[in-house]
Design a protein around this motif. Structure first.
Motif, PDB file in Angstrom:
ATOM      1  N   SER A   1       0.838  -1.202   0.000  1.00  0.00           N
ATOM      2  CA  SER A   1       0.000   0.000   0.000  1.00  0.00           C
ATOM      3  C   SER A   1       0.870   1.248   0.000  1.00  0.00           C
ATOM      4  O   SER A   1       1.995   1.239   0.512  1.00  0.00           O
ATOM      5  CB  SER A   1      -0.915   0.016   1.232  1.00  0.00           C
TER       6      SER A   1
ATOM      7  N   ALA B   1       1.489   7.751   3.145  1.00  0.00           N
ATOM      8  CA  ALA B   1       0.968   9.121   3.107  1.00  0.00           C
ATOM      9  C   ALA B   1       2.122  10.094   3.323  1.00  0.00           C
ATOM     10  O   ALA B   1       2.964   9.886   4.196  1.00  0.00           O
ATOM     11  CB  ALA B   1      -0.095   9.315   4.179  1.00  0.00           C
TER      12      ALA B   1
ATOM     13  N   LEU C   1      -1.988  11.388  -3.406  1.00  0.00           N
ATOM     14  CA  LEU C   1      -1.675  10.188  -4.185  1.00  0.00           C
ATOM     15  C   LEU C   1      -2.466  10.205  -5.489  1.00  0.00           C
ATOM     16  O   LEU C   1      -3.679  10.372  -5.494  1.00  0.00           O
ATOM     17  CB  LEU C   1      -2.013   8.940  -3.370  1.00  0.00           C
TER      18      LEU C   1
ATOM     19  N   ASN D   1      -4.009   3.131  -4.610  1.00  0.00           N
ATOM     20  CA  ASN D   1      -3.507   3.077  -3.237  1.00  0.00           C
ATOM     21  C   ASN D   1      -2.776   1.771  -2.938  1.00  0.00           C
ATOM     22  O   ASN D   1      -1.845   1.739  -2.139  1.00  0.00           O
ATOM     23  CB  ASN D   1      -4.669   3.253  -2.255  1.00  0.00           C
ATOM     24  N   THR D   2      -3.199   0.669  -3.573  1.00  0.00           N
ATOM     25  CA  THR D   2      -2.531  -0.622  -3.381  1.00  0.00           C
ATOM     26  C   THR D   2      -2.132  -1.192  -4.740  1.00  0.00           C
ATOM     27  O   THR D   2      -2.830  -0.991  -5.738  1.00  0.00           O
ATOM     28  CB  THR D   2      -3.437  -1.630  -2.654  1.00  0.00           C
TER      29      THR D   2
ATOM     30  N   PHE E   1       4.624   4.386  -6.811  1.00  0.00           N
ATOM     31  CA  PHE E   1       3.465   5.170  -6.380  1.00  0.00           C
ATOM     32  C   PHE E   1       3.733   6.631  -6.742  1.00  0.00           C
ATOM     33  O   PHE E   1       4.811   7.158  -6.462  1.00  0.00           O
ATOM     34  CB  PHE E   1       3.242   5.033  -4.873  1.00  0.00           C
TER      35      PHE E   1
ATOM     36  N   TYR F   1       2.704  10.751  -6.709  1.00  0.00           N
ATOM     37  CA  TYR F   1       2.046  11.771  -5.884  1.00  0.00           C
ATOM     38  C   TYR F   1       2.117  13.128  -6.577  1.00  0.00           C
ATOM     39  O   TYR F   1       3.016  13.396  -7.371  1.00  0.00           O
ATOM     40  CB  TYR F   1       2.733  11.894  -4.519  1.00  0.00           C
TER      41      TYR F   1
END
Length: 269
Positions: A78, A81, A87, A91-92, A105, A107
């Protein structure tokens, strides 16, 4: 027969059950068996590296971490934050560890909040409240009463601060005493003290908002006459007036006043 066996052994051969075995070959086989056994004992399960990368839409790396994981297993992770970032990717994420893998990931930096600049009137009111509060705290530390606010006295203090840009004096531009100002605004009490001040700092409103109260109090405390007025035992009501004059882009000079008074039935000889 015994001699035959002895002779064969002496020549490097061993006869057993009708078969002839070379002793050197036997020794080699034993060594190879040991090597195979040793190799099988140190063999480890296969692993791969998983790199988890958190970065912005502009390519800035927020965090990079690496995990060592067993091969051929499905991994789910995951997103973390990060303050001031939103994000943009799922999320996963899941991935099969069939080789070295990278999980990313993404952002986006949050927009900075728009700070509304305060107007001169807003800063004047804020400063006036701060200074009067500090005067009350100063009086309390010396065993004196704190000061109540009073609307008519407040309007008079603001007017006196405005008048100081025209005439910096305890005598008003109309020729009357500065202590007469409260009666012009309907004050029914007795005005006992007046402190005045003027700065030529040419600073921004934000600078005055942060530093103004301290500068005013420091100046008055360091002046014997002004300090005596701050600690006069008679006043039960007080007001501070602040006025700004713009002298450049977001640059201001400041005048300020303090009036201390009391209701007639509170007067102590």
């Amino acid at each position: 027969m015994k001699k035959m066996v002895s002779l064969l052994v002496g020549m490097g051969f061993l006869c057993l059950g009708g078969a002839v075995v070379d002793a050197e070959d036997l020794s080699k086989n034993r060594n190879q068996n040991r090597a195979v056994q040793s190799t099988s004992q140190v063999t480890k399960p296969k692993t791969y590296q998983l790199v988890i990368l958190s970065k912005t839409t502009t390519g800035q790396v927020l965090e990079k971490r690496t995990e060592t994981l067993a091969a051929n297993q499905k991994i789910t992770r995951s997103a973390k934050a990060f303050a001031n970032y939103t994000l943009k990717s799922p999320n996963t994420q899941s991935i099969m560890m069939s080789q070295n893998q990278t999980m990313i990931f993404v952002y986006q930096k949050k927009a900075s909040p728009v700070v509304q600049k305060k107007t001169p009137v807003q800063v004047q009111n804020e400063l006036a409240t701060q200074v009067l509060t500090q005067i009350s705290q100063y009086r309390k530390s010396r065993g004196l009463n704190t000061l109540r606010t009073q609307p008519a006295l407040q309007r008079a203090a603001t007017q006196r601060a405005n008048e100081l840009f025209t005439k910096f004096s305890h005598t008003r531009p109309n020729g009357r005493s500065g202590l007469s100002a409260p009666t012009d605004y309907g004050y029914k009490g007795i005005t006992f003290v007046e402190n005045l001040g003027y700065t030529y700092y040419g600073q921004s409103l934000e600078w005055y908002r942060v530093n103004g109260a301290q500068k005013i109090m420091q100046g008055w405390k360091n002046s014997p006459g002004h300090n005596k007025n701050l600690l006069n035992r008679q006043p039960t009501e007080g007001a501070v007036g602040i006025s700004f004059k713009q002298v450049g882009p977001d640059r201001y000079d400041m005048t300020f006043s303090y009036l201390g008074g009391l209701q007639k039935n509170e007067y102590k000889k």
